[in-house]
Design an enzyme around this catalytic site. Structure first.
Site, PDB file in Angstrom:
ATOM      1  N   HIS A   6       0.877  -1.189   0.000  1.00  0.00           N
ATOM      2  CA  HIS A   6       0.000   0.000   0.000  1.00  0.00           C
ATOM      3  C   HIS A   6       0.909   1.233   0.000  1.00  0.00           C
ATOM      4  CE1 HIS A   6      -3.457   2.412   0.606  1.00  0.00           C
ATOM      5  NE2 HIS A   6      -3.780   2.136   1.859  1.00  0.00           N
TER       6      HIS A   6
ATOM      7  N   HIS B 181      -2.366  -1.978  -9.775  1.00  0.00           N
ATOM      8  CA  HIS B 181      -3.320  -1.376  -8.837  1.00  0.00           C
ATOM      9  C   HIS B 181      -4.588  -2.200  -8.837  1.00  0.00           C
ATOM     10  CE1 HIS B 181      -5.740   1.624  -6.803  1.00  0.00           C
ATOM     11  NE2 HIS B 181      -4.604   2.167  -6.436  1.00  0.00           N
TER      12      HIS B 181
ATOM     13  N   ASP C  16       2.837   5.688  -6.700  1.00  0.00           N
ATOM     14  CA  ASP C  16       4.091   5.564  -5.958  1.00  0.00           C
ATOM     15  C   ASP C  16       5.313   5.424  -6.847  1.00  0.00           C
ATOM     16  OD1 ASP C  16       3.128   5.804  -3.406  1.00  0.00           O
ATOM     17  OD2 ASP C  16       2.438   3.739  -3.362  1.00  0.00           O
TER      18      ASP C  16
HETATM   19  N1  ACO Z   1       4.709  -6.717 -10.670  1.00  0.00           N
HETATM   20  C1  ACO Z   1       4.591  -7.904 -11.323  1.00  0.00           C
HETATM   21  N2  ACO Z   1       3.430  -8.590 -11.395  1.00  0.00           N
HETATM   22  C2  ACO Z   1       2.368  -8.057 -10.794  1.00  0.00           C
HETATM   23  C3  ACO Z   1       2.420  -6.834 -10.109  1.00  0.00           C
HETATM   24  C4  ACO Z   1       3.644  -6.145 -10.072  1.00  0.00           C
HETATM   25  N3  ACO Z   1       3.766  -4.971  -9.441  1.00  0.00           N
HETATM   26  N4  ACO Z   1       1.191  -6.531  -9.607  1.00  0.00           N
HETATM   27  C5  ACO Z   1       0.403  -7.563  -9.959  1.00  0.00           C
HETATM   28  N5  ACO Z   1       1.111  -8.471 -10.672  1.00  0.00           N
HETATM   29  C6  ACO Z   1       0.594  -9.703 -11.297  1.00  0.00           C
HETATM   30  C7  ACO Z   1       0.243 -10.739 -10.248  1.00  0.00           C
HETATM   31  O1  ACO Z   1       1.343 -11.568  -9.956  1.00  0.00           O
HETATM   32  C8  ACO Z   1      -0.889 -11.473 -10.916  1.00  0.00           C
HETATM   33  O2  ACO Z   1      -0.328 -12.308 -11.917  1.00  0.00           O
HETATM   34  P1  ACO Z   1      -0.977 -13.761 -12.219  1.00  0.00           P
HETATM   35  O3  ACO Z   1      -2.356 -13.456 -12.758  1.00  0.00           O
HETATM   36  O4  ACO Z   1      -0.076 -14.397 -13.194  1.00  0.00           O
HETATM   37  O5  ACO Z   1      -1.045 -14.482 -10.898  1.00  0.00           O
HETATM   38  C9  ACO Z   1      -1.641 -10.356 -11.681  1.00  0.00           C
HETATM   39  O6  ACO Z   1      -0.645  -9.355 -11.944  1.00  0.00           O
HETATM   40  C10 ACO Z   1      -2.794  -9.763 -10.901  1.00  0.00           C
HETATM   41  O7  ACO Z   1      -2.291  -9.275  -9.658  1.00  0.00           O
HETATM   42  P2  ACO Z   1      -3.081  -9.288  -8.290  1.00  0.00           P
HETATM   43  O8  ACO Z   1      -2.094  -9.571  -7.198  1.00  0.00           O
HETATM   44  O9  ACO Z   1      -4.291 -10.153  -8.418  1.00  0.00           O
HETATM   45  O10 ACO Z   1      -3.583  -7.792  -8.230  1.00  0.00           O
HETATM   46  P3  ACO Z   1      -4.179  -7.094  -6.942  1.00  0.00           P
HETATM   47  O11 ACO Z   1      -5.237  -6.177  -7.446  1.00  0.00           O
HETATM   48  O12 ACO Z   1      -4.560  -8.075  -5.902  1.00  0.00           O
HETATM   49  O13 ACO Z   1      -2.915  -6.283  -6.370  1.00  0.00           O
HETATM   50  C11 ACO Z   1      -1.382  -4.557  -5.926  1.00  0.00           C
HETATM   51  C12 ACO Z   1      -2.757  -4.917  -6.524  1.00  0.00           C
HETATM   52  C13 ACO Z   1      -1.309  -5.030  -4.466  1.00  0.00           C
HETATM   53  C14 ACO Z   1      -1.229  -3.050  -5.965  1.00  0.00           C
HETATM   54  C15 ACO Z   1      -0.277  -5.245  -6.783  1.00  0.00           C
HETATM   55  O14 ACO Z   1      -0.361  -4.806  -8.115  1.00  0.00           O
HETATM   56  C16 ACO Z   1       1.115  -4.987  -6.221  1.00  0.00           C
HETATM   57  O15 ACO Z   1       1.541  -5.694  -5.306  1.00  0.00           O
HETATM   58  N6  ACO Z   1       1.849  -3.962  -6.769  1.00  0.00           N
HETATM   59  C17 ACO Z   1       3.161  -3.639  -6.254  1.00  0.00           C
HETATM   60  C18 ACO Z   1       3.055  -2.840  -4.958  1.00  0.00           C
HETATM   61  C19 ACO Z   1       2.558  -1.420  -5.186  1.00  0.00           C
HETATM   62  O16 ACO Z   1       3.049  -0.699  -6.046  1.00  0.00           O
HETATM   63  N7  ACO Z   1       1.589  -1.015  -4.349  1.00  0.00           N
HETATM   64  C20 ACO Z   1       1.063   0.358  -4.358  1.00  0.00           C
HETATM   65  C21 ACO Z   1      -0.357   0.379  -4.791  1.00  0.00           C
HETATM   66  S1  ACO Z   1      -0.913   2.043  -4.884  1.00  0.00           S
HETATM   67  C22 ACO Z   1      -1.227   2.437  -3.286  1.00  0.00           C
HETATM   68  O17 ACO Z   1      -1.536   1.644  -2.446  1.00  0.00           O
HETATM   69  C23 ACO Z   1      -1.096   3.809  -2.953  1.00  0.00           C
END
Ligand code: ACO
Length: 440
Positions: free
Chosen positions: A270, A309, A365
């Site tokens: 987050h 996201h 971010d």
């Molecule tokens: N890098 C690589 N792969 C990713 C990333 C990433 N940053 N984010 C998601 N994926 C992939 C997942 O592994 C998944 O792949 P799969 O379908 O092969 O299993 C697919 O994309 C879907 O991802 P989910 O985890 O289902 O997406 P979710 O909506 O649950 O997660 C989140 C969103 C937590 C923001 C995620 O994208 C993440 O961890 N990003 C990196 C951390 C980040 O930047 N967080 C800040 C968010 S903005 C904020 O809070 C202010």
């Protein structure tokens, strides 16, 4: 209701019974499923939605996001227009009160905030007691919670006048506590607020003033900080806003409730992501290493921090504004060498099938940390910079929760997956069924 088109008809194939459920605002009420049962003494049907992927938990008029179109509005105003035309305190007024202020309303609001920027000296002693290397976000969470001990009346959360006073206090004191957590990490004496200064300039004064009698903030940096604050002020039902509502629903006071929301923000998935992005860019080290790094992510070795996201499946509109603001900041501070790596990372990722297929774009971010670092902040402080403006959003969500007659204490259901009832065996007759993991 049978003839109403705004309904779903559900047939329970276990019994053949048919149920008609109203659709309001594109939703069905989960409680309307409860009467669907096989036997009269069954519990009834529930929905199962881990991580709230498809569940609206409230009605809210604060923030609107269309994740597919990359749209973000506060109270109906687009984020681009607000960032372009308003100060952070104007946007804070908008989020809390629902409308932009007139000049008189703005002056009154500003004066209320300004008169609450000081904190009790014991908060200072409390903060001084943390270890020299305490994480600033942990200090922020703890000190925000500790404010509760100074304002016992804040427990009267059903009293609108009391709530208003606590909202002023929290918006006013968040920068003071944040700045002191920063000074602490540098071993510098804490600086008291200067109420002649504007909100962001006063924050900069508490961060950076040395021995000069009056701190003068660089106007470009003060404005950039104001824009970053506007972009981070609210984001509807995210993890920390949901925490604010969940904790607030048991009628805890707003200080401990805000501390709980800040704790949720601190995680790397987050608000902690901006710190993680900087660490990632440092680890990559140079533009030439970007392709190999992206390859390792695709092989499942971690995530690209600052990408992806839950809601935006198109470019995060805040990231676009931040990229513009970065140029203005770099004119003052000089370019952050990590920017080159970030731009290359974005370019390669956005052309790659893995990221395109999963709709992964830079989020707020991805670039904010690069600006913060150019301004002189260390990565461990980035999430605190996020928490200051988000305090406003949390309070807007909290106020809305308490005024919403439909809300009750938040209490989800579960699908129980454990044992059915069993008998306790005396200790000397038990086998070790489960190995306990070793501590590090
Ligand atoms: N890098 C690589 N792969 C990713 C990333 C990433 N940053 N984010 C998601 N994926 C992939 C997942 O592994 C998944 O792949 P799969 O379908 O092969 O299993 C697919 O994309 C879907 O991802 P989910 O985890 O289902 O997406 P979710 O909506 O649950 O997660 C989140 C969103 C937590 C923001 C995620 O994208 C993440 O961890 N990003 C990196 C951390 C980040 O930047 N967080 C800040 C968010 S903005 C904020 O809070 C202010």
């Amino acid at each position: 209701m049978e003839n109403d088109k705004n309904t779903f008809t559900i047939t329970d194939n276990r019994t053949g019974a048919s149920y008609t459920l109203p659709i309001v605002d594109g939703c069905i009420r989960a409680m309307d499923l409860r009467p669907i049962k096989v036997n009269p003494d069954d519990f009834g049907t529930m929905t199962y939605d881990p991580a709230f992927m498809n569940t609206a938990s409230c009605r809210s008029a604060v923030t609107f996001i269309d994740g597919d179109k990359g749209v973000l509005w506060y109270r109906g105003y687009s984020i681009d227009q607000l960032a372009e035309s308003c100060t952070f305190l104007e946007v804070a007024y908008l989020l809390i009160n629902g409308e932009l202020p007139t000049k008189d309303q703005y002056e009154e609001w500003r004066s209320h905030i300004v008169h609450h920027t000081l904190v009790h000296e014991n908060i200072k002693s409390l903060m001084e007691g943390f270890r020299y290397d305490a994480h600033p976000m942990s200090m922020f969470v703890s000190a925000m919670a500790a404010l509760s001990t100074f304002y016992p009346d804040s427990r009267k959360v059903r009293d609108a006048r009391q709530r208003r006073l606590d909202i002023y206090r929290l918006i006013a004191k968040a920068p003071t506590i944040a700045a002191w957590s920063y000074r602490h990490s540098l071993g510098l004496p804490y600086v008291y607020p200067d109420n002649d200064l504007r909100y962001t300039a006063n924050f900069m004064n508490m961060l950076w003033r040395k021995v000069e009698p009056k701190y003068v903030a660089n106007p470009v940096l003060a404005r950039a900080l104001g824009i970053l604050f506007i972009l981070h002020a609210d984001h509807e039902q995210n993890c920390s806003a949901n925490t604010m509502r969940c904790v607030g629903s048991s009628e805890t006071d707003p200080y401990v409730t805000t501390a709980a929301a800040a704790a949720a923000l601190s995680g790397p998935l987050h608000g902690g992501a901006n710190e993680a992005v900087l660490r990632m860019l440092n680890e990559i080290g140079s533009k030439d290493n970007v392709p190999a790094y992206v390859k390792s992510i695709k092989e499942g070795k971690g995530k690209l921090m600052g990408f992806g996201h839950r809601v935006y499946k198109n470019y995060d509109p805040r990231a676009r504004i931040i990229k513009r603001t970065a140029e203005e900041v770099f004119d003052v501070t000089g370019k952050n060498p990590l920017l080159e790596i970030a731009i290359e990372l974005e370019r390669i990722a956005l052309e790659d099938d893995y990221f395109i297929k999963r709709k992964l774009y830079p989020n707020v971010d991805f670039y904010s940390g690069i600006i913060y670092q150019a301004m002189g902040f260390s990565p461990s402080f980035f999430t605190v910079l996020f928490a200051i403006p988000r305090t406003v959003g949390w309070l807007a969500q909290w106020q809305e929760l308490l005024e919403d007659k439909e809300q009750k204490i938040a209490r989800p259901r579960q699908i129980y997956t454990g044992y059915s009832r069993r008998e306790v065996v005396p200790m000397d007759q038990r086998g070790a069924e489960v190995a306990i993991p070793a501590a590090r």
